[in-house]
Design a protein around this motif. Structure first.
Motif, PDB file in Angstrom:
ATOM      1  N   VAL A 183       0.871  -1.186   0.000  1.00  0.00           N
ATOM      2  CA  VAL A 183       0.000   0.000   0.000  1.00  0.00           C
ATOM      3  C   VAL A 183       0.905   1.233   0.000  1.00  0.00           C
ATOM      4  N   PRO A 184       1.340   1.694  -1.173  1.00  0.00           N
ATOM      5  CA  PRO A 184       2.301   2.807  -1.235  1.00  0.00           C
ATOM      6  C   PRO A 184       1.817   4.074  -0.537  1.00  0.00           C
ATOM      7  N   GLU A 185       0.500   4.292  -0.499  1.00  0.00           N
ATOM      8  CA  GLU A 185      -0.033   5.500   0.133  1.00  0.00           C
ATOM      9  C   GLU A 185       0.282   5.577   1.623  1.00  0.00           C
ATOM     10  N   LEU A 186       0.633   4.444   2.227  1.00  0.00           N
ATOM     11  CA  LEU A 186       0.936   4.437   3.664  1.00  0.00           C
ATOM     12  C   LEU A 186       2.428   4.639   3.941  1.00  0.00           C
ATOM     13  N   ALA A 187       3.231   4.874   2.907  1.00  0.00           N
ATOM     14  CA  ALA A 187       4.657   5.135   3.106  1.00  0.00           C
ATOM     15  C   ALA A 187       4.831   6.350   4.014  1.00  0.00           C
ATOM     16  N   GLY A 188       5.726   6.235   4.982  1.00  0.00           N
ATOM     17  CA  GLY A 188       5.981   7.329   5.913  1.00  0.00           C
ATOM     18  C   GLY A 188       5.071   7.344   7.123  1.00  0.00           C
ATOM     19  N   THR A 189       4.067   6.480   7.141  1.00  0.00           N
ATOM     20  CA  THR A 189       3.196   6.378   8.309  1.00  0.00           C
ATOM     21  C   THR A 189       3.684   5.244   9.206  1.00  0.00           C
ATOM     22  N   ALA A 190       3.158   5.200  10.439  1.00  0.00           N
ATOM     23  CA  ALA A 190       3.541   4.140  11.372  1.00  0.00           C
ATOM     24  C   ALA A 190       3.178   2.767  10.829  1.00  0.00           C
ATOM     25  N   PHE A 191       2.091   2.687  10.068  1.00  0.00           N
ATOM     26  CA  PHE A 191       1.652   1.402   9.553  1.00  0.00           C
ATOM     27  C   PHE A 191       2.409   1.020   8.290  1.00  0.00           C
ATOM     28  N   GLY A 192       2.706   1.989   7.452  1.00  0.00           N
ATOM     29  CA  GLY A 192       3.462   1.705   6.240  1.00  0.00           C
ATOM     30  C   GLY A 192       4.872   1.261   6.528  1.00  0.00           C
ATOM     31  N   ASP A 193       5.460   1.743   7.620  1.00  0.00           N
ATOM     32  CA  ASP A 193       6.825   1.372   7.973  1.00  0.00           C
ATOM     33  C   ASP A 193       6.904   0.000   8.641  1.00  0.00           C
ATOM     34  N   ALA A 194       5.763  -0.540   9.038  1.00  0.00           N
ATOM     35  CA  ALA A 194       5.720  -1.831   9.716  1.00  0.00           C
ATOM     36  C   ALA A 194       5.615  -2.971   8.711  1.00  0.00           C
ATOM     37  N   GLN A 195       5.816  -4.187   9.200  1.00  0.00           N
ATOM     38  CA  GLN A 195       5.589  -5.380   8.407  1.00  0.00           C
ATOM     39  C   GLN A 195       4.167  -5.889   8.641  1.00  0.00           C
ATOM     40  N   VAL A 196       3.701  -6.715   7.714  1.00  0.00           N
ATOM     41  CA  VAL A 196       2.361  -7.273   7.845  1.00  0.00           C
ATOM     42  C   VAL A 196       2.205  -7.989   9.182  1.00  0.00           C
ATOM     43  N   ASP A 197       3.206  -8.735   9.609  1.00  0.00           N
ATOM     44  CA  ASP A 197       3.113  -9.473  10.865  1.00  0.00           C
ATOM     45  C   ASP A 197       2.987  -8.550  12.065  1.00  0.00           C
ATOM     46  N   HIS A 198       3.567  -7.362  11.992  1.00  0.00           N
ATOM     47  CA  HIS A 198       3.408  -6.396  13.076  1.00  0.00           C
ATOM     48  C   HIS A 198       1.947  -5.984  13.221  1.00  0.00           C
ATOM     49  N   LEU A 199       1.270  -5.800  12.105  1.00  0.00           N
ATOM     50  CA  LEU A 199      -0.151  -5.431  12.161  1.00  0.00           C
ATOM     51  C   LEU A 199      -0.968  -6.551  12.803  1.00  0.00           C
ATOM     52  N   LEU A 200      -0.636  -7.795  12.483  1.00  0.00           N
ATOM     53  CA  LEU A 200      -1.372  -8.941  12.997  1.00  0.00           C
ATOM     54  C   LEU A 200      -1.193  -9.137  14.492  1.00  0.00           C
ATOM     55  N   HIS A 201      -0.197  -8.466  15.073  1.00  0.00           N
ATOM     56  CA  HIS A 201       0.072  -8.635  16.495  1.00  0.00           C
ATOM     57  C   HIS A 201       0.092  -7.314  17.259  1.00  0.00           C
ATOM     58  N   MET A 202      -0.533  -6.267  16.667  1.00  0.00           N
ATOM     59  CA  MET A 202      -0.611  -4.972  17.337  1.00  0.00           C
ATOM     60  C   MET A 202       0.779  -4.510  17.782  1.00  0.00           C
ATOM     61  N   GLY A 203       1.712  -4.593  16.857  1.00  0.00           N
ATOM     62  CA  GLY A 203       3.102  -4.309  17.197  1.00  0.00           C
ATOM     63  C   GLY A 203       3.601  -2.958  16.745  1.00  0.00           C
ATOM     64  N   THR A 204       2.711  -1.989  16.503  1.00  0.00           N
ATOM     65  CA  THR A 204       3.160  -0.656  16.108  1.00  0.00           C
ATOM     66  C   THR A 204       2.969   0.335  17.254  1.00  0.00           C
ATOM     67  N   ARG A 205       3.776   1.383  17.226  1.00  0.00           N
ATOM     68  CA  ARG A 205       3.610   2.507  18.158  1.00  0.00           C
ATOM     69  C   ARG A 205       3.444   3.766  17.326  1.00  0.00           C
ATOM     70  N   MET A 206       2.413   4.546  17.644  1.00  0.00           N
ATOM     71  CA  MET A 206       2.125   5.697  16.799  1.00  0.00           C
ATOM     72  C   MET A 206       1.420   6.783  17.596  1.00  0.00           C
ATOM     73  N   SER A 207       1.355   7.951  16.990  1.00  0.00           N
ATOM     74  CA  SER A 207       0.447   8.994  17.449  1.00  0.00           C
ATOM     75  C   SER A 207      -0.254   9.529  16.211  1.00  0.00           C
ATOM     76  N   TYR A 208      -1.472  10.009  16.403  1.00  0.00           N
ATOM     77  CA  TYR A 208      -2.264  10.532  15.296  1.00  0.00           C
ATOM     78  C   TYR A 208      -2.243  12.058  15.325  1.00  0.00           C
ATOM     79  N   ALA A 209      -1.935  12.637  14.178  1.00  0.00           N
ATOM     80  CA  ALA A 209      -1.987  14.096  13.998  1.00  0.00           C
ATOM     81  C   ALA A 209      -1.212  14.833  15.080  1.00  0.00           C
TER      82      ALA A 209
END
Length: 395
Positions: free
Chosen positions: A139-165
């Motif tokens: 998903v190129p549109e997510l480049a530079g976001t906390a989710f775009g920088d993660a791997q698919v497996d990180h999403l499956l295990h709630m493994g990202t850290r982020m803040s919104y806006a």
């Protein structure tokens, strides 16, 4: 430590202290925002064999403050809309409350995360999805976001850290802000935030390396849903129908709520009848098989609880447990794992929605509710009640 929200943020909690308000939204979601059906497929519904009624009579359960409660009292305190108990393939208890009707789809809230996790795990097992791929590659549109920088497996295990806006992260408030993305009537006066899920995800910036810490956050699931849409070339609704719903003998179409662009609210906008969710749970309990049809690969269905890999923290404390409490839950492919002696796992939603599956107890329980969300109202210990039901039925 999370900052104390300002008075201006209190508007985001409106309605969540009123069970009637919650029930209106859990049972009438598609009357409030656009929706898309998850087709049940052709043919008739599969049967749910029933057992003689009264098998749970006389049981008592621990209440939220440790008091003994009858089943009726427990369900009242839990603001229960429906309770279905399936043991060894037979429906031993079916109850509907507060005017909720069996043929009406009920919001599953965050329990829906687990269903998408099962779809993703199946695609990975079949070689259509690489868990190690960076999300922005898909998903190129997510480049530079906390989710775009993660791997698919990180999403499956709630493994990202982020803040919104640029806001300090607060789980409860961000959940309310996500709902406002979907439903204009949930937005405070003067709202100027994102109006689509993609716009919301685009505001997420990483505040730590992915795969280091567990943080339960809706954005992981919405990013995963977009990954699956790109990989398969179809909508989330059509994908769930094709892979699961049309193959379990469902009686009714399910549905997803949509944002204004027509994207499904994958993290919590799914609704289905209790009986059809019981059919789905039985399919998973039986190693992914619905009768003589293998719906989900046995290797996927049978390892939800046992297949938790080593790596970054998958073990977490119960919500609201003290910071020094030992880890009591595991989390794998968007399923909660209580780590009990019976290999149980469950899908769990904010208002008391549960799909509880316990292979060693031959047990599937569907609990729909419209619990309020307030620190002043302790949550009913449903998992302990489910285990007591299961051990009683096996006794």
């Amino acid at each position: 430590m999370t900052d104390i929200p300002s008075l201006a943020d209190l508007v985001w909690a409106r309605g969540y202290t009123d069970p009637a308000w919650a029930r209106r939204h859990t049972t009438s979601g598609r009357e409030l925002v656009p929706s898309r059906s998850v087709w049940r497929g052709p043919g008739g519904a599969s049967t749910l064999p029933t057992a003689p009624p009264g098998t749970l009579g006389g049981l008592t359960f621990a209440g939220p403050r440790g008091q003994d409660l009858t089943l009726a009292e427990l369900l009242t305190r839990a603001e229960t809309d429906a309770l279905l108990v399936v043991h060894r393939g037979r429906l031993v208890h079916e109850e509907y409350l507060h005017g909720y009707e069996p043929q009406v789809p009920h919001l599953n809230a965050s329990a829906a995360k687990s269903y998408l996790g099962l779809v993703a795990a199946t695609l990975a097992h079949e070689g259509q999805l690489d868990r190690g791929t960076q999300v922005s590659k898909i998903v190129p549109e997510l480049a530079g976001t906390a989710f775009g920088d993660a791997q698919v497996d990180h999403l499956l295990h709630m493994g990202t850290r982020m803040s919104y806006a640029g806001r300090p992260y607060d789980k409860a408030l961000e959940a309310q802000r996500y709902f406002a993305v979907l439903a204009p009537r949930l937005r405070p006066y003067g709202y100027t935030g994102p109006t689509t899920i993609r716009e919301h995800l685009a505001t997420a910036r990483a505040t730590g390396e992915p795969g280091v810490e567990f943080r339960y956050e809706n954005g992981n699931v919405e990013a995963l849903a977009e990954v699956l849409r790109r990989v398969t070339g179809t909508t989330t609704s059509a994908l769930l129908s094709e892979m699961i719903w049309s193959r379990i003998g469902a009686e009714e179409d399910a549905y997803y709520l949509l944002d204004s662009e027509g994207s499904e609210a994958a993290c919590g906008g799914f609704s289905a009848t209790a009986r059809d969710l019981a059919r789905f749970g039985e399919t998973v309990r039986c190693g992914g098989a619905a009768g003589d049809r293998q719906v989900v690969p046995e290797a996927v269905a049978s390892t939800i609880a046992s297949g938790v890999p080593d790596g970054y923290p998958y073990r977490v404390r119960f919500p609201a447990a003290p910071p020094d409490a030992p880890a009591t839950l595991s989390y794998h492919d968007l399923w909660w794992i209580p780590n009990d002696p019976y290999g149980s796992f469950m899908a769990s939603g904010i208002h008391g929605q549960r799909l509880f599956i316990s292979p060693a107890l031959d047990l599937v329980i569907v609990h729909y509710a419209s619990q309020i969300v307030s620190p002043a109202v302790p949550q009913v210990p449903l998992v302990q009640a489910f285990l007591k039901i299961g051990t009683h039925l096996c006794g």
